[in-house]
Design a protein around this motif. Structure first.
Motif, PDB file in Angstrom:
ATOM      1  N   GLU A 123       0.832  -1.206   0.000  1.00 30.76           N
ATOM      2  CA  GLU A 123       0.000   0.000   0.000  1.00 30.76           C
ATOM      3  C   GLU A 123       0.862   1.251   0.000  1.00 30.76           C
ATOM      4  OE1 GLU A 123      -2.285   3.316   1.025  1.00 30.76           O
ATOM      5  OE2 GLU A 123      -0.795   2.515   2.398  1.00 30.76           O
ATOM      6  N   ALA A 124       1.981   1.228   0.709  1.00 30.34           N
ATOM      7  CA  ALA A 124       2.878   2.382   0.759  1.00 30.34           C
ATOM      8  C   ALA A 124       3.444   2.712  -0.628  1.00 30.34           C
ATOM      9  CB  ALA A 124       4.009   2.127   1.751  1.00 30.34           C
ATOM     10  N   ARG A 125       3.546   1.692  -1.484  1.00 31.82           N
ATOM     11  CA  ARG A 125       3.995   1.916  -2.867  1.00 31.82           C
ATOM     12  C   ARG A 125       2.839   2.365  -3.755  1.00 31.82           C
ATOM     13  NH1 ARG A 125       7.094  -3.634  -3.056  1.00 31.82           N
ATOM     14  NH2 ARG A 125       5.230  -4.263  -4.185  1.00 31.82           N
ATOM     15  N   GLY A 126       1.630   2.424  -3.193  1.00 32.22           N
ATOM     16  CA  GLY A 126       0.461   2.840  -3.955  1.00 32.22           C
ATOM     17  C   GLY A 126      -0.104   1.746  -4.835  1.00 32.22           C
ATOM     18  N   GLU A 127       0.182   0.493  -4.503  1.00 36.68           N
ATOM     19  CA  GLU A 127      -0.211  -0.608  -5.370  1.00 36.68           C
ATOM     20  C   GLU A 127      -1.330  -1.481  -4.807  1.00 36.68           C
ATOM     21  OE1 GLU A 127       3.516  -2.509  -6.050  1.00 36.68           O
ATOM     22  OE2 GLU A 127       4.306  -0.769  -7.089  1.00 36.68           O
ATOM     23  N   LEU A 128      -1.895  -1.088  -3.710  1.00 34.12           N
ATOM     24  CA  LEU A 128      -3.020  -1.832  -3.138  1.00 34.12           C
ATOM     25  C   LEU A 128      -4.258  -0.972  -3.367  1.00 34.12           C
ATOM     26  CD1 LEU A 128      -3.428  -4.490  -1.548  1.00 34.12           C
ATOM     27  CD2 LEU A 128      -3.352  -3.136   0.524  1.00 34.12           C
ATOM     28  N   ASP A 129      -4.596  -0.812  -4.638  1.00 37.69           N
ATOM     29  CA  ASP A 129      -5.538   0.230  -5.006  1.00 37.69           C
ATOM     30  C   ASP A 129      -6.826  -0.240  -5.677  1.00 37.69           C
ATOM     31  OD1 ASP A 129      -4.212  -0.631  -7.222  1.00 37.69           O
ATOM     32  OD2 ASP A 129      -3.771   1.351  -8.021  1.00 37.69           O
ATOM     33  N   LEU A 130      -6.999  -1.524  -5.849  1.00 32.01           N
ATOM     34  CA  LEU A 130      -8.203  -2.008  -6.508  1.00 32.01           C
ATOM     35  C   LEU A 130      -9.276  -2.374  -5.488  1.00 32.01           C
ATOM     36  CD1 LEU A 130      -6.650  -4.357  -9.214  1.00 32.01           C
ATOM     37  CD2 LEU A 130      -7.374  -1.975  -9.469  1.00 32.01           C
ATOM     38  N   ALA A 131     -10.515  -2.214  -5.873  1.00 28.16           N
ATOM     39  CA  ALA A 131     -11.622  -2.599  -4.989  1.00 28.16           C
ATOM     40  C   ALA A 131     -11.524  -4.082  -4.640  1.00 28.16           C
ATOM     41  CB  ALA A 131     -12.961  -2.297  -5.661  1.00 28.16           C
TER      42      ALA A 131
END
Length: 125
Positions: free
Chosen positions: A86-94
């Motif tokens: 998430e810190a890399r911005g990659e846990l972004d899908l519903a």
């Protein structure tokens, strides 16, 4: 726990290794992520190869999100790993959030809740 956190030490049990199952999922995701990153850099993106590796990385991440971490060491390891992602911005899908939430839904028999199964299959949407 507050005293341990205030002193910079982690609470007891937080340094334990995750189960072999969760460790295998994390390692599979790391390998898939590395392959996706390599595909992007090798060919500049936009090809079928990077799309396939992206889909594989996504499946591996969803497997971690959906992993039912029953033991504390797995819950901690899963949370830490997903926070890194998430810190890399990659846990972004519903789908990520749905899988995480559904992994916590259990009925009295220890099976996943029926609604969770329906949502994951796309039937409940």
């Amino acid at each position: 726990m507050v005293a341990a956190t205030a002193l910079g030490a982690e609470p007891p049990g937080w340094d334990q290794e995750p189960s072999n199952n969760l460790r295998a999922l994390i390692e599979a995701h790391k390998a898939a992520y590395a392959a996706f990153d390599k595909a992007l850099h090798d060919i500049g993106g936009g090809s079928g190869s990077d799309r396939a590796s992206r889909e594989e990385e996504e499946r591996a991440l969803l497997a971690i999100c959906g992993y039912a971490a029953v033991r504390e060491r797995d819950r901690v390891a899963k949370a830490r790993y997903l926070l890194e992602i998430e810190a890399r911005g990659e846990l972004d899908l519903a789908e990520h959030m749905q899988a995480v939430l559904q992994s916590t839904m259990w009925n009295k028999l220890g099976d996943r809740h029926a609604e969770g199964k329906l949502l994951m299959s796309g039937i409940g949407r």
